[in-house]
Design an enzyme around this catalytic site. Structure first.
Site, short mmCIF file in Angstrom:
data_model
loop_
_atom_site.label_atom_id
_atom_site.label_comp_id
_atom_site.label_asym_id
_atom_site.label_seq_id
_atom_site.Cartn_x
_atom_site.Cartn_y
_atom_site.Cartn_z
N GLU A 119 23.88 38.74 27.06
CA GLU A 119 22.72 38.02 27.64
C GLU A 119 22.97 37.73 29.11
OE1 GLU A 119 20.24 37.56 24.09
OE2 GLU A 119 19.97 37.67 26.26
N ASP B 50 18.82 48.08 19.33
CA ASP B 50 17.73 48.57 20.17
C ASP B 50 18.12 49.02 21.58
OD1 ASP B 50 16.23 45.19 20.45
OD2 ASP B 50 18.28 45.89 20.69
N GLU C 178 6.81 37.70 14.83
CA GLU C 178 8.18 38.13 15.13
C GLU C 178 8.63 39.22 14.16
OE1 GLU C 178 9.20 37.05 17.80
OE2 GLU C 178 11.36 37.15 17.89
N GLU D 13 7.86 43.09 24.47
CA GLU D 13 8.13 44.49 24.10
C GLU D 13 6.91 45.40 24.05
OE1 GLU D 13 9.80 42.00 22.79
OE2 GLU D 13 11.80 42.53 23.48
O1 IFL Z 1 16.20 43.45 25.58
C1 IFL Z 1 15.84 42.28 25.42
N1 IFL Z 1 15.71 41.70 24.21
C2 IFL Z 1 15.19 40.40 23.92
C3 IFL Z 1 14.44 39.76 25.04
C4 IFL Z 1 12.94 39.99 24.99
O2 IFL Z 1 12.40 39.85 23.71
C5 IFL Z 1 14.95 40.15 26.40
O3 IFL Z 1 16.11 39.44 26.68
C6 IFL Z 1 15.18 41.64 26.58
O4 IFL Z 1 13.95 42.34 26.74
CA CA Z 2 14.25 44.79 26.43
#
Ligand code: IFL
Ligand code: CA
Length: 436
Positions: free
Chosen positions: A98, A226, A323, A342
């Site tokens: 993060e 992801d 969600e 997203e």
């Molecule tokens: O890659 C990510 N995942 C979660 C967040 C947005 O939902 C953000 O921190 C970022 O886009």
């Molecule tokens: Ca992202």
């Protein structure tokens, strides 16, 4: 595709986006200046990584969005705060992942926008505090958490996204500082993961960062895997490193082969066992809705567009995406909404590739829904229940960096952005494409 909206005045909509950002920033300035997050319903504030200690998260995440919108007084105010207050020498624990995508990425994009050298120095100082997590593992995979002052590490059981989503931030830091350590560490982790896929080319979503031993059997394109797939493509797009293109194509072929399913005319990507390919459930995570844009970037346009359209139908059903959603039952698995970007991210990526009005209309629906339901007294709020539209008293840092930027760029024909040659990170940080 869903019927496009009536002829829009996109420039007028862009003006509304910019005014919304200016309003939200003014409230942040008055109520939560320098704090990680404003609480938009109550006007309070809350910290993100370190309990009770703030690192100016939302301020840093907002900077390049402000710059693109030519909100230059606000941008300067934020940079002045950083010059006067930002100090990472804190005895507190942060998430490596993060911190890289939000704070290192936010400082780098603000530096690239303005040329301010302190912003780059702060990005390097912060990255240097995170590097021991990469260096500690014999296979170069970082622990999940590190103490910014002591370097103490915690939690070796990690996942593809958290170890494999920093090549663009760290590669840019290496380019700007001339120190290759960051680029090397980020790439080493991604290659280590790629080398541990199953016979059918899939990888699970959990493993031990010291041994590489898998700790789950679930292969998913959603969290927590992801952005690993996103950054395989991005390593090729931003640095022209063909190794990333080969790894991206291999992983994507296995995903298209084993995880893409049609159901009632919609396209979904389901979670499967990483060795047998057997579907685990029909649960869809809102965070997965970025993936259609990535598929289109990599050339799998039909599959990508179909997936994005499937998610747009869910958005139309609830107004605000839940969600989690069960594609077979057609019901939410989690009714909350975390003010996530997203679907707008995916549509913006489709639009950058083909300029189709369909994608602008989708993003306009996403923006208008936010205006209608997420707006609170002091900013934009997450939702406790998308079926009742009850709000929750949080505004996540990514909101400032992501959807407000995507709304602005897709509607405004921004003169400070190169629409042909650009790169935005998974946190929406512009690392290529500013035009001064
Ligand atoms: O890659 C990510 N995942 C979660 C967040 C947005 O939902 C953000 O921190 C970022 O886009
Ligand atoms: Ca992202």
């Amino acid at each position: 595709p869903l019927p496009a909206t009536a002829k829009e005045d996109w420039r007028e909509l862009a003006g509304e986006v910019r005014e919304s950002m200016r309003w939200a920033w003014r409230n942040y300035r008055e109520k939560a200046w320098g704090k990680d997050q404003i609480m938009p319903v109550s006007g309070g504030s809350e910290s993100f990584s370190i309990k009770g200690h703030h690192l100016g998260l939302s301020l840093i995440e907002a900077l390049d969005t402000l710059w693109l919108m030519e909100l230059d007084a606000e941008f300067k105010d934020g940079v002045d705060w950083i010059h006067a207050n930002l100090d990472f020498d804190v005895d507190g624990e942060v998430s490596v992942f993060e911190t890289i995508i939000r704070l290192v990425g936010g400082l780098l994009s603000a530096h690239l926008a303005s040329g301010d050298k302190l912003l780059l120095a702060k990005a390097k100082d912060l990255a240097d505090r995170l590097m021991p997590s990469f260096d500690h593992s014999p296979i170069g995979l970082p622990h999940r958490f590190i103490n910014l002052k002591t370097g103490a590490l915690r939690d070796p059981i990690t996942n593809p996204a958290e170890v494999g989503s920093c090549i663009t931030e760290f590669g840019t830091l290496s380019r700007l500082t001339g120190d290759p350590r960051y680029h090397k560490a980020a790439k080493r982790a991604m290659v280590a993961l790629f080398g541990r896929r199953s016979e059918i080319g899939l990888m699970p979503d959990s493993f031990d960062c010291m041994t590489g031993e898998w700790k789950s059997r679930r292969a998913t394109i959603g969290p927590p895997s992801d952005s690993y797939y996103e950054y395989l493509w991005d390593g090729w797009q931003l640095f022209g490193d063909r190794e990333f293109l080969v790894m991206y194509k291999s992983c994507t072929a296995a995903i298209l082969e084993n995880q893409k399913v049609e159901l009632n005319g919609d396209t979904w990507f389901v979670d499967v066992d990483f060795e047998t390919g057997k579907r685990i459930n029909w649960e869809q995570d809102e965070l997965s809705s970025f993936y259609g844009g990535l598929l289109a970037q990599g050339g799998d346009t039909a599959a990508g567009e179909a997936y994005t359209r499937s998610w747009d139908k869910v958005q139309a059903k609830y107004g605000i995406l839940p969600e989690g959603y069960d594609a077979e039952k057609g019901t939410p698995t989690y009714k909350t909404n975390a003010l996530r970007p997203e679907l707008a991210d995916a549509a913006f990526n489709h639009w950058l590739l083909d300029r189709k009005e369909e994608w602008r209309a989708l993003v306009a629906r996403h923006f208008r829904a936010m205006q209608q339901w997420n707006k609170a007294a002091f900013g934009y709020a997450t939702m406790a229940d998308v079926t009742t539209k009850a709000q929750a008293d949080h505004c996540p840092g990514y909101w400032w960096s992501e959807q407000m930027k995507y709304y602005w760029l897709i509607f405004s024909d921004c003169r400070r952005f190169d629409y042909r040659k650009n790169y935005l990170s998974t946190e929406g940080n512009v690392l290529l494409g500013f035009r001064r």
